[in-house]
Design a protein around this motif. Structure first.
Motif, PDB file in Angstrom:
ATOM      1  N   GLY A 198      17.451   8.676 -22.371  1.00  0.00           N
ATOM      2  CA  GLY A 198      17.912   9.050 -21.035  1.00  0.00           C
ATOM      3  C   GLY A 198      18.937  10.167 -21.087  1.00  0.00           C
ATOM      4  O   GLY A 198      19.378  10.596 -22.157  1.00  0.00           O
ATOM      5  N   LEU A 199      19.319  10.659 -19.945  1.00  0.00           N
ATOM      6  CA  LEU A 199      20.225  11.807 -19.867  1.00  0.00           C
ATOM      7  C   LEU A 199      21.601  11.463 -20.410  1.00  0.00           C
ATOM      8  O   LEU A 199      22.141  10.393 -20.122  1.00  0.00           O
ATOM      9  CB  LEU A 199      20.352  12.280 -18.418  1.00  0.00           C
ATOM     10  CG  LEU A 199      19.069  12.782 -17.749  1.00  0.00           C
ATOM     11  CD1 LEU A 199      19.324  13.109 -16.284  1.00  0.00           C
ATOM     12  CD2 LEU A 199      18.509  13.999 -18.466  1.00  0.00           C
ATOM     13  N   PRO A 200      22.204  12.357 -21.205  1.00  0.00           N
ATOM     14  CA  PRO A 200      23.548  12.104 -21.737  1.00  0.00           C
ATOM     15  C   PRO A 200      24.635  12.333 -20.696  1.00  0.00           C
ATOM     16  O   PRO A 200      24.360  12.743 -19.565  1.00  0.00           O
ATOM     17  CB  PRO A 200      23.662  13.125 -22.876  1.00  0.00           C
ATOM     18  CG  PRO A 200      22.772  14.254 -22.457  1.00  0.00           C
ATOM     19  CD  PRO A 200      21.636  13.624 -21.689  1.00  0.00           C
ATOM     20  N   GLU A 201      25.865  12.083 -21.092  1.00  0.00           N
ATOM     21  CA  GLU A 201      27.001  12.333 -20.212  1.00  0.00           C
ATOM     22  C   GLU A 201      27.210  13.833 -20.030  1.00  0.00           C
ATOM     23  O   GLU A 201      26.801  14.645 -20.851  1.00  0.00           O
ATOM     24  CB  GLU A 201      28.274  11.713 -20.796  1.00  0.00           C
ATOM     25  CG  GLU A 201      28.227  10.209 -20.944  1.00  0.00           C
ATOM     26  CD  GLU A 201      29.487   9.662 -21.576  1.00  0.00           C
ATOM     27  OE1 GLU A 201      30.327  10.481 -22.017  1.00  0.00           O
ATOM     28  OE2 GLU A 201      29.624   8.433 -21.654  1.00  0.00           O
ATOM     29  N   GLN A 202      27.869  14.186 -18.928  1.00  0.00           N
ATOM     30  CA  GLN A 202      28.149  15.589 -18.620  1.00  0.00           C
ATOM     31  C   GLN A 202      29.297  16.109 -19.472  1.00  0.00           C
ATOM     32  O   GLN A 202      30.252  15.382 -19.765  1.00  0.00           O
ATOM     33  CB  GLN A 202      28.502  15.741 -17.144  1.00  0.00           C
ATOM     34  CG  GLN A 202      28.474  17.156 -16.623  1.00  0.00           C
ATOM     35  CD  GLN A 202      27.060  17.620 -16.278  1.00  0.00           C
ATOM     36  OE1 GLN A 202      26.301  16.881 -15.694  1.00  0.00           O
ATOM     37  NE2 GLN A 202      26.731  18.836 -16.651  1.00  0.00           N
ATOM     38  N   ILE A 203      29.206  17.367 -19.896  1.00  0.00           N
ATOM     39  CA  ILE A 203      30.288  17.981 -20.654  1.00  0.00           C
ATOM     40  C   ILE A 203      31.511  18.198 -19.784  1.00  0.00           C
ATOM     41  O   ILE A 203      32.628  17.843 -20.146  1.00  0.00           O
ATOM     42  CB  ILE A 203      29.837  19.329 -21.258  1.00  0.00           C
ATOM     43  CG1 ILE A 203      28.819  19.092 -22.368  1.00  0.00           C
ATOM     44  CG2 ILE A 203      31.032  20.103 -21.809  1.00  0.00           C
ATOM     45  CD1 ILE A 203      28.313  20.360 -23.018  1.00  0.00           C
ATOM     46  N   SER A 204      31.297  18.770 -18.610  1.00  0.00           N
ATOM     47  CA  SER A 204      32.404  19.145 -17.741  1.00  0.00           C
ATOM     48  C   SER A 204      32.254  18.476 -16.384  1.00  0.00           C
ATOM     49  O   SER A 204      31.184  17.998 -16.033  1.00  0.00           O
ATOM     50  CB  SER A 204      32.444  20.674 -17.568  1.00  0.00           C
ATOM     51  OG  SER A 204      31.196  21.160 -17.122  1.00  0.00           O
ATOM     52  N   PRO A 205      33.335  18.417 -15.589  1.00  0.00           N
ATOM     53  CA  PRO A 205      33.248  17.822 -14.252  1.00  0.00           C
ATOM     54  C   PRO A 205      32.223  18.525 -13.387  1.00  0.00           C
ATOM     55  O   PRO A 205      31.911  19.701 -13.597  1.00  0.00           O
ATOM     56  CB  PRO A 205      34.661  18.022 -13.686  1.00  0.00           C
ATOM     57  CG  PRO A 205      35.536  18.188 -14.878  1.00  0.00           C
ATOM     58  CD  PRO A 205      34.687  18.868 -15.912  1.00  0.00           C
ATOM     59  N   MET A 206      31.681  17.801 -12.406  1.00  0.00           N
ATOM     60  CA  MET A 206      30.617  18.340 -11.575  1.00  0.00           C
ATOM     61  C   MET A 206      31.086  19.545 -10.758  1.00  0.00           C
ATOM     62  O   MET A 206      32.151  19.522 -10.150  1.00  0.00           O
ATOM     63  CB  MET A 206      30.084  17.259 -10.627  1.00  0.00           C
ATOM     64  CG  MET A 206      28.848  17.690  -9.862  1.00  0.00           C
ATOM     65  SD  MET A 206      28.064  16.337  -8.969  1.00  0.00           S
ATOM     66  CE  MET A 206      29.264  16.040  -7.678  1.00  0.00           C
ATOM     67  N   ILE A 207      30.272  20.586 -10.757  1.00  0.00           N
ATOM     68  CA  ILE A 207      30.545  21.788  -9.981  1.00  0.00           C
ATOM     69  C   ILE A 207      30.110  21.563  -8.537  1.00  0.00           C
ATOM     70  O   ILE A 207      29.115  20.904  -8.269  1.00  0.00           O
ATOM     71  CB  ILE A 207      29.800  22.994 -10.587  1.00  0.00           C
ATOM     72  CG1 ILE A 207      30.331  23.273 -11.995  1.00  0.00           C
ATOM     73  CG2 ILE A 207      29.922  24.230  -9.725  1.00  0.00           C
ATOM     74  CD1 ILE A 207      29.569  24.348 -12.721  1.00  0.00           C
ATOM     75  N   GLN A 208      30.868  22.127  -7.605  1.00  0.00           N
ATOM     76  CA  GLN A 208      30.489  22.036  -6.194  1.00  0.00           C
ATOM     77  C   GLN A 208      29.286  22.937  -5.947  1.00  0.00           C
ATOM     78  O   GLN A 208      29.397  24.156  -5.936  1.00  0.00           O
ATOM     79  CB  GLN A 208      31.667  22.449  -5.298  1.00  0.00           C
ATOM     80  CG  GLN A 208      32.884  21.558  -5.444  1.00  0.00           C
ATOM     81  CD  GLN A 208      32.599  20.132  -5.004  1.00  0.00           C
ATOM     82  OE1 GLN A 208      31.899  19.904  -4.022  1.00  0.00           O
ATOM     83  NE2 GLN A 208      33.126  19.165  -5.735  1.00  0.00           N
ATOM     84  N   MET A 209      28.129  22.319  -5.750  1.00  0.00           N
ATOM     85  CA  MET A 209      26.886  23.086  -5.711  1.00  0.00           C
ATOM     86  C   MET A 209      26.677  23.856  -4.413  1.00  0.00           C
ATOM     87  O   MET A 209      25.783  24.659  -4.308  1.00  0.00           O
ATOM     88  CB  MET A 209      25.702  22.146  -5.927  1.00  0.00           C
ATOM     89  CG  MET A 209      25.762  21.402  -7.250  1.00  0.00           C
ATOM     90  SD  MET A 209      25.709  22.532  -8.651  1.00  0.00           S
ATOM     91  CE  MET A 209      24.086  23.204  -8.455  1.00  0.00           C
ATOM     92  N   ASP A 210      27.477  23.614  -3.406  1.00  0.00           N
ATOM     93  CA  ASP A 210      27.243  24.256  -2.115  1.00  0.00           C
ATOM     94  C   ASP A 210      28.237  25.370  -1.814  1.00  0.00           C
ATOM     95  O   ASP A 210      28.325  25.840  -0.693  1.00  0.00           O
ATOM     96  CB  ASP A 210      27.289  23.215  -0.997  1.00  0.00           C
ATOM     97  CG  ASP A 210      28.613  22.453  -0.975  1.00  0.00           C
ATOM     98  OD1 ASP A 210      29.383  22.597  -1.945  1.00  0.00           O
ATOM     99  OD2 ASP A 210      28.852  21.717   0.005  1.00  0.00           O
ATOM    100  N   ILE A 211      28.999  25.791  -2.808  1.00  0.00           N
ATOM    101  CA  ILE A 211      30.011  26.815  -2.585  1.00  0.00           C
ATOM    102  C   ILE A 211      29.369  28.205  -2.597  1.00  0.00           C
ATOM    103  O   ILE A 211      28.607  28.533  -3.487  1.00  0.00           O
ATOM    104  CB  ILE A 211      31.115  26.749  -3.655  1.00  0.00           C
ATOM    105  CG1 ILE A 211      31.946  25.475  -3.475  1.00  0.00           C
ATOM    106  CG2 ILE A 211      32.006  27.976  -3.597  1.00  0.00           C
ATOM    107  CD1 ILE A 211      33.039  25.325  -4.493  1.00  0.00           C
TER     108      ILE A 211
END
Length: 479
Positions: A198-211
């Motif tokens: 399954g998918l691993p953990e994210q490296i960095s915090p989630m980016i705001q995708m709607d900016i």
């Protein structure tokens, strides 16, 4: 926010072409009284991610066996898969920790490394036993056939796995997975279900995708320049170069476009396949081939990169056609092969695969060999699905070293994806495609398939602020 039609000073949203078409820019020219103004380019922080970079750099040693890379892969991934399998099946099946301990007709689950016995797969032993005068068998586009056999193995032994469930899953030699089922009277393990990491953990915090904003920064992704190939348009390269340097069109347009591009990544196959110069006067001696090769394509690449690096940092990865060892991970192209650009501080020769961060946005990319090899194992044609599956396997090159050449690492498997990158790009694919993969724990990755620039004229631009991407097409002729 104004409509897209009125926002001609910004790059477009995902899936569209440029708001300022290249054809329009080609129709513009600078006036005599227009002042030459230096462009203020976007800047980004750069991290070469030494935790991954150091694993991809090959250290000289005398080790020449591949068993350890499989052992490391199994050791690192099997605990993750076992935990997922326990959550899925522990209520009604037990785990057997060694394959040779499986009991007949007892429901259980196993964890092991997949090996596929394929009639069409290249066989080095068959090649060595073939007579020198026998013609080599033609290379097949696909290895898969109806006669393929699946095996699962661990440090105790291996067992043949069968069942219709295997046909529903994308399976490749070298992946680590768990199977649920029973051993039948013939000694085969009948699989009823499959579990992968399954998918691993994210490296960095989630980016705001709607900016969306005026401070957008872009990374340009290119692959397959194929300089030196017959029929490759030098005009297309020139138009792209002027696009990046801001020389295309009048100053307001060039500022709006070029100033937002912060970095360029070239993902392999910058040169075409090198062909020797025929010289009948020179003969092979003791197996040594003293053929001459045309250095002009390499000089052309050097000139092109010199101009590009005069304004923009360029990260160049080797590909299967480039002057680098074909064994993965491919090492950076030697700077002394490109003497003009080699000492430029904006020139970054890097490995293939390649990990990096720009403004804390993590990138993982390959020049395409990893996906090309997996493609041969399965009937699926959609390479975007294949790329996504490597994230779920947590391994970008499971078929190495079986059919994909790689260095015989002893203590590490550098192809394991232990963290989810923000951007995952694959070079030298048949066409452009992109997908935003989202996981159950809010992980996400923007997958991008890069087509050959020489064939398609396409460059992909990735917005670091929101991970949206778009393509720009560069024609092969001036209008």
């Amino acid at each position: 926010m104004e409509s897209e039609e009125n926002e001609t000073s910004t790059f477009p949203v995902e899936g569209s072409t440029s708001d300022i078409p290249v054809e329009y820019l080609l129709s513009l020219s600078k006036t005599d009284n227009e002042e030459s103004v230096e462009i203020s380019r976007a800047e980004v922080t750069y991290n070469d991610m030494p935790e991954y970079h150091d694993k991809l750099l090959i250290k000289k040693n005398s080790y020449s066996h591949f068993a350890h890379i499989y052992f490391v892969r199994y050791t690192e991934l099997s605990p993750i898969i076992l935990e997922a399998a326990r959550k899925k099946w522990n209520d009604y099946a037990k785990h057997v920790n060694k394959i040779l301990n499986v009991k007949s007709n007892e429901l259980c689950y196993l964890v092991g490394t997949v090996y596929m016995e394929m009639q069409n797969k290249p066989n080095i032993l068959a090649e060595l036993s073939r007579n020198n005068w026998d013609p080599a068998p033609p290379l097949k586009e696909k290895y898969c056939s109806n006669t393929d056999e699946f095996w699962l193995e661990d440090d105790s032994g291996r067992i043949k796995i069968i069942g219709d469930r295997l046909k529903e899953e994308i399976i490749v030699s070298g992946i680590i997975m768990s199977v649920l089922g029973k051993e039948n009277s013939q000694g085969d393990f009948e699989v009823s279900d499959i579990c992968i990491a399954g998918l691993p953990e994210q490296i960095s915090p989630m980016i705001q995708m709607d900016i969306d904003g005026d401070d957008d920064k872009y990374v340009a992704l290119i692959s397959g320049l194929n300089i030196g190939a017959n029929g490759v348009s030098e005009t297309r390269l020139q138009i792209m170069l002027e696009y990046f340097t801001g020389e295309l069109g009048s100053f307001p347009e060039q500022k709006n476009i070029s100033s937002k591009i912060a970095r360029i990544i070239i993902a392999g196959n910058s040169l075409a396949v090198v062909k020797p110069i025929p010289d009948e006067r020179k003969q092979k001696k003791y197996g040594y081939d003293n053929s001459l090769y045309d250095a002009e394509p390499l000089n052309q690449l050097d000139d092109f990169l010199e101009r590009l690096c005069s304004l923009l940092p360029v990260h160049i990865m080797p590909g299967k056609n480039d002057p680098a060892d074909s064994t993965l991970p491919q090492q950076p192209i030697l700077s002394n092969l490109l003497p003009k650009v080699g000492r430029n501080p904006n020139f970054y020769p890097v490995t293939n695969p390649y990990w990096c961060e720009f403004d804390d946005v993590s990138f993982l990319g390959t020049s395409g060999q990893t996906i090309d090899d997996i493609y041969k194992y399965i009937e699926i044609e959609d390479r975007l699905i294949i790329a996504e599956r490597t994230l779920h396997w947590r391994h970008m090159a499971p078929s190495a070293p079986d059919t994909l050449w790689c260095f015989p690492f002893k203590d590490v498997d550098p192809f394991i994806i232990d963290k989810m990158p923000d951007v995952y790009f694959i070079g030298n694919q048949k066409e452009f495609a992109t997908k935003l993969v989202k996981g159950p724990e809010q992980q996400f990755t923007r997958i991008i398939l890069l087509p050959s620039f020489a064939e398609s004229g396409i460059v992909v631009f990735l917005n670091l602020n929101n991970l949206k991407c778009h393509t720009t097409y560069f024609p092969s002729t001036f209008f």
